[in-house]
Design a protein around this motif. Structure first.
Motif, PDB file in Angstrom:
ATOM      1  N   TYR A 135       0.958  -1.064  -0.069  1.00 20.47           N
ATOM      2  CA  TYR A 135      -0.094  -0.053  -0.053  1.00 20.47           C
ATOM      3  C   TYR A 135       0.734   1.277  -0.014  1.00 20.47           C
ATOM      4  N   TYR A 136       2.176   1.020  -0.192  1.00 15.60           N
ATOM      5  CA  TYR A 136       3.080   2.304  -0.319  1.00 15.60           C
ATOM      6  C   TYR A 136       3.385   2.973   0.940  1.00 15.60           C
ATOM      7  N   ASN A 137       3.148   1.869   2.100  1.00 16.96           N
ATOM      8  CA  ASN A 137       3.440   2.483   3.618  1.00 16.96           C
ATOM      9  C   ASN A 137       4.978   2.114   3.475  1.00 16.96           C
ATOM     10  N   CYS A 138       5.852   3.117   4.214  1.00 20.84           N
ATOM     11  CA  CYS A 138       7.195   3.113   4.244  1.00 20.84           C
ATOM     12  C   CYS A 138       7.443   2.210   5.424  1.00 20.84           C
ATOM     13  N   VAL A 139       7.963   1.109   5.285  1.00 20.68           N
ATOM     14  CA  VAL A 139       8.466   0.210   6.374  1.00 20.68           C
ATOM     15  C   VAL A 139       9.941   0.330   7.113  1.00 20.68           C
ATOM     16  N   MET A 140      10.615   0.769   6.381  1.00 21.86           N
ATOM     17  CA  MET A 140      12.032   1.327   6.997  1.00 21.86           C
ATOM     18  C   MET A 140      12.775   2.167   5.701  1.00 21.86           C
ATOM     19  N   TYR A 141      13.561   2.855   6.524  1.00 26.18           N
ATOM     20  CA  TYR A 141      14.391   3.801   5.400  1.00 26.18           C
ATOM     21  C   TYR A 141      15.892   3.954   5.862  1.00 26.18           C
ATOM     22  N   ASN A 142      16.713   4.247   5.161  1.00 34.75           N
ATOM     23  CA  ASN A 142      17.966   4.574   5.633  1.00 34.75           C
ATOM     24  C   ASN A 142      18.270   6.195   6.085  1.00 34.75           C
ATOM     25  N   ASP A 143      19.596   6.365   6.383  1.00 32.79           N
ATOM     26  CA  ASP A 143      19.650   7.708   6.893  1.00 32.79           C
ATOM     27  C   ASP A 143      19.788   8.704   5.770  1.00 32.79           C
ATOM     28  N   ALA A 144      20.219   8.031   4.444  1.00 33.53           N
ATOM     29  CA  ALA A 144      20.366   9.035   3.344  1.00 33.53           C
ATOM     30  C   ALA A 144      18.769   9.602   2.924  1.00 33.53           C
ATOM     31  N   ALA A 145      17.915   8.705   3.165  1.00 35.11           N
ATOM     32  CA  ALA A 145      16.462   8.783   2.686  1.00 35.11           C
ATOM     33  C   ALA A 145      15.914   9.908   3.424  1.00 35.11           C
ATOM     34  N   ALA A 146      16.466  10.120   4.805  1.00 34.91           N
ATOM     35  CA  ALA A 146      16.001  10.890   5.728  1.00 34.91           C
ATOM     36  C   ALA A 146      16.894  12.360   5.057  1.00 34.91           C
ATOM     37  N   LEU A 147      17.984  12.322   4.956  1.00 33.89           N
ATOM     38  CA  LEU A 147      19.104  13.360   4.706  1.00 33.89           C
ATOM     39  C   LEU A 147      18.320  13.911   3.257  1.00 33.89           C
ATOM     40  N   VAL A 148      17.987  13.412   2.427  1.00 35.87           N
ATOM     41  CA  VAL A 148      17.763  13.731   0.935  1.00 35.87           C
ATOM     42  C   VAL A 148      16.294  13.920   0.712  1.00 35.87           C
ATOM     43  N   LEU A 149      15.715  12.732   0.933  1.00 35.46           N
ATOM     44  CA  LEU A 149      14.123  13.003   0.690  1.00 35.46           C
ATOM     45  C   LEU A 149      13.284  13.466   1.823  1.00 35.46           C
ATOM     46  N   GLY A 150      13.901  13.553   2.957  1.00 32.00           N
ATOM     47  CA  GLY A 150      12.953  14.215   3.824  1.00 32.00           C
ATOM     48  C   GLY A 150      12.169  13.379   4.670  1.00 32.00           C
ATOM     49  N   MET A 151      12.405  11.948   4.381  1.00 37.76           N
ATOM     50  CA  MET A 151      11.808  10.920   5.234  1.00 37.76           C
ATOM     51  C   MET A 151      12.034  11.273   6.869  1.00 37.76           C
ATOM     52  N   ARG A 152      10.897  11.240   7.862  1.00 33.88           N
ATOM     53  CA  ARG A 152      11.299  11.465   9.028  1.00 33.88           C
ATOM     54  C   ARG A 152       9.748  11.197   9.635  1.00 33.88           C
ATOM     55  N   PRO A 153       9.879  11.029  11.054  1.00 33.68           N
ATOM     56  CA  PRO A 153       8.962  10.860  11.945  1.00 33.68           C
ATOM     57  C   PRO A 153       7.778  12.213  12.080  1.00 33.68           C
ATOM     58  N   GLY A 154       6.700  11.863  11.886  1.00 30.37           N
ATOM     59  CA  GLY A 154       5.676  12.837  11.879  1.00 30.37           C
ATOM     60  C   GLY A 154       5.009  13.193  10.678  1.00 30.37           C
ATOM     61  N   ILE A 155       5.331  12.304   9.520  1.00 27.62           N
ATOM     62  CA  ILE A 155       4.674  12.425   8.351  1.00 27.62           C
ATOM     63  C   ILE A 155       3.842  11.107   8.412  1.00 27.62           C
ATOM     64  N   THR A 156       3.078  10.945   7.443  1.00 27.54           N
ATOM     65  CA  THR A 156       2.363   9.795   7.321  1.00 27.54           C
ATOM     66  C   THR A 156       2.875   8.575   7.093  1.00 27.54           C
ATOM     67  N   GLN A 157       3.970   8.357   6.741  1.00 22.73           N
ATOM     68  CA  GLN A 157       4.940   7.314   6.317  1.00 22.73           C
ATOM     69  C   GLN A 157       4.365   6.543   5.322  1.00 22.73           C
ATOM     70  N   ASN A 158       3.438   7.145   4.387  1.00 23.97           N
ATOM     71  CA  ASN A 158       2.825   6.730   3.256  1.00 23.97           C
ATOM     72  C   ASN A 158       3.358   7.257   2.007  1.00 23.97           C
ATOM     73  N   CYS A 159       4.321   6.435   1.159  1.00 23.85           N
ATOM     74  CA  CYS A 159       4.984   7.317   0.204  1.00 23.85           C
ATOM     75  C   CYS A 159       4.318   8.008  -1.091  1.00 23.85           C
ATOM     76  N   LEU A 160       3.035   7.472  -1.122  1.00 22.37           N
ATOM     77  CA  LEU A 160       2.242   8.152  -2.013  1.00 22.37           C
ATOM     78  C   LEU A 160       1.486   9.494  -1.459  1.00 22.37           C
ATOM     79  N   VAL A 161       0.877   9.059  -0.057  1.00 17.84           N
ATOM     80  CA  VAL A 161       0.367  10.242   0.250  1.00 17.84           C
ATOM     81  C   VAL A 161       1.228  11.321   0.761  1.00 17.84           C
ATOM     82  N   ASP A 162       2.637  11.046   1.143  1.00 14.39           N
ATOM     83  CA  ASP A 162       3.679  12.078   1.289  1.00 14.39           C
ATOM     84  C   ASP A 162       4.160  12.762  -0.005  1.00 14.39           C
ATOM     85  N   PHE A 163       3.858  12.144  -1.086  1.00 18.50           N
ATOM     86  CA  PHE A 163       4.371  12.513  -2.166  1.00 18.50           C
ATOM     87  C   PHE A 163       3.428  13.774  -2.460  1.00 18.50           C
ATOM     88  N   PHE A 164       2.279  13.891  -2.335  1.00 21.64           N
ATOM     89  CA  PHE A 164       1.287  14.864  -2.675  1.00 21.64           C
ATOM     90  C   PHE A 164       0.914  15.569  -1.434  1.00 21.64           C
TER      91      PHE A 164
END
Length: 291
Positions: A135-164
């Motif tokens: 369902y595009y829910n983010c299960v885990m991400y590495n440090d570079a995904a946080a640094l570059v893509l902005g993946m972080r606690p506090g967002i929905t952790q769904n890649c499609l929802v967060d894209f929009f």
């Protein structure tokens, strides 16, 4: 190779496969009394498989002989149950019998692969990588995904929802409008493959309420398989980054996709990503949410 020859080969393989699987199952494992008498061959007899599967003895004999007979998914599932086939073996039986195989399922022994998957995406450092479920829910991400893509606690952790809906990612993505059509088309392809799955509808409901842009793109009904997507990002510390994301499946975990981001030669991206992951780069990186 001619179609008749391919079919003949498939039916021969069906015969050998069924015989080998039948030989693995003892009467005791199938819930039958052993009877005490020694059997000439190991495993179940054809007649026993037929009775346990609820099919005619002659029909099962023809199936195992590789005859060109009509089969149904329900009957193949009954045979698979009696022969104690794994999910991979069950799908293989479908293919050999000339039917479209069912969707892969996660084998019970493969459900806990988190440590190995974590090692995989951490080894991909300093390049971004993440893992998402069906369902595009983010299960885990590495440090570079946080640094570059902005993946972080506090967002929905769904890649499609967060894209929009994530303003930080939206502010960084220079290729957002081009890629939006692609990610929506890929999600529609995933939902079309499993129309009975309510998990997809939950994501659609959330996005439809949150993003008119998603609603407009969804209405276009484009379909596209997961593959490679070019991403251009304007990072607040190092500037332009150009990466290519590749989504890959794990056969043992068909419910997961591994998304690896590879730096392209443009904009000195690889060197910038290496610097961002360094101690100096980490000290200079913050996660302010764009307004």
């Amino acid at each position: 190779m001619a179609q008749d020859e391919l079919k003949s080969r498939r039916l021969r393989e069906l015969r050998e496969f069924l015989m080998s699987r039948r030989a693995r199952v003892s009467p005791e494992e199938a819930g039958l009394p052993s009877g005490g008498a020694r059997r000439r061959t190991p495993g179940l007899r054809r007649e026993e498989v037929a009775v346990l599967a609820g099919v005619g003895a002659s029909w099962y004999q023809w199936l195992e002989q590789g005859r060109d007979i009509s089969v149904s998914p329900q009957v193949l599932d009954s045979v698979a149950r009696v022969l104690r086939l794994s999910d991979a073996e069950r799908r293989h039986l479908y293919v050999l019998a000339g039917l479209n195989p069912p969707a892969p399922e996660v084998a019970p022994g493969k459900r806990d692969m988190s440590e190995g998957l974590r090692r995989l995406i951490d080894t991909w450092m300093p390049y971004p990588a993440h893992i998402m479920d069906a369902y595009y829910n983010c299960v885990m991400y590495n440090d570079a995904a946080a640094l570059v893509l902005g993946m972080r606690p506090g967002i929905t952790q769904n890649c499609l929802v967060d894209f929009f809906t994530d303003p930080l990612y939206r502010s960084r993505s220079k290729s957002w409008e081009r890629n939006a059509r692609t990610v929506v088309a890929q999600f529609r392809a995933a939902t079309a493959a499993r129309p009975e799955d309510d998990g997809y509808q939950a994501v659609l409901d959330e996005l439809s309420a949150a993003s008119p842009e998603f609603v407009a793109l969804w209405a276009e009904r484009d379909i596209e398989d997961q593959g490679q997507v070019r991403k251009e990002l304007d990072h607040p510390v190092v500037g332009l980054l150009v990466v290519e994301s590749t989504a890959m499946k794990v056969p043992a975990r068909p419910d997961l996709s591994i998304v690896l981001h590879t730096p392209l030669e443009e904009a000195n991206t690889a060197a910038k990503l290496e610097w961002l992951a360094s101690p100096e780069g980490r000290r200079g990186t913050m996660y302010p949410v764009a307004g």
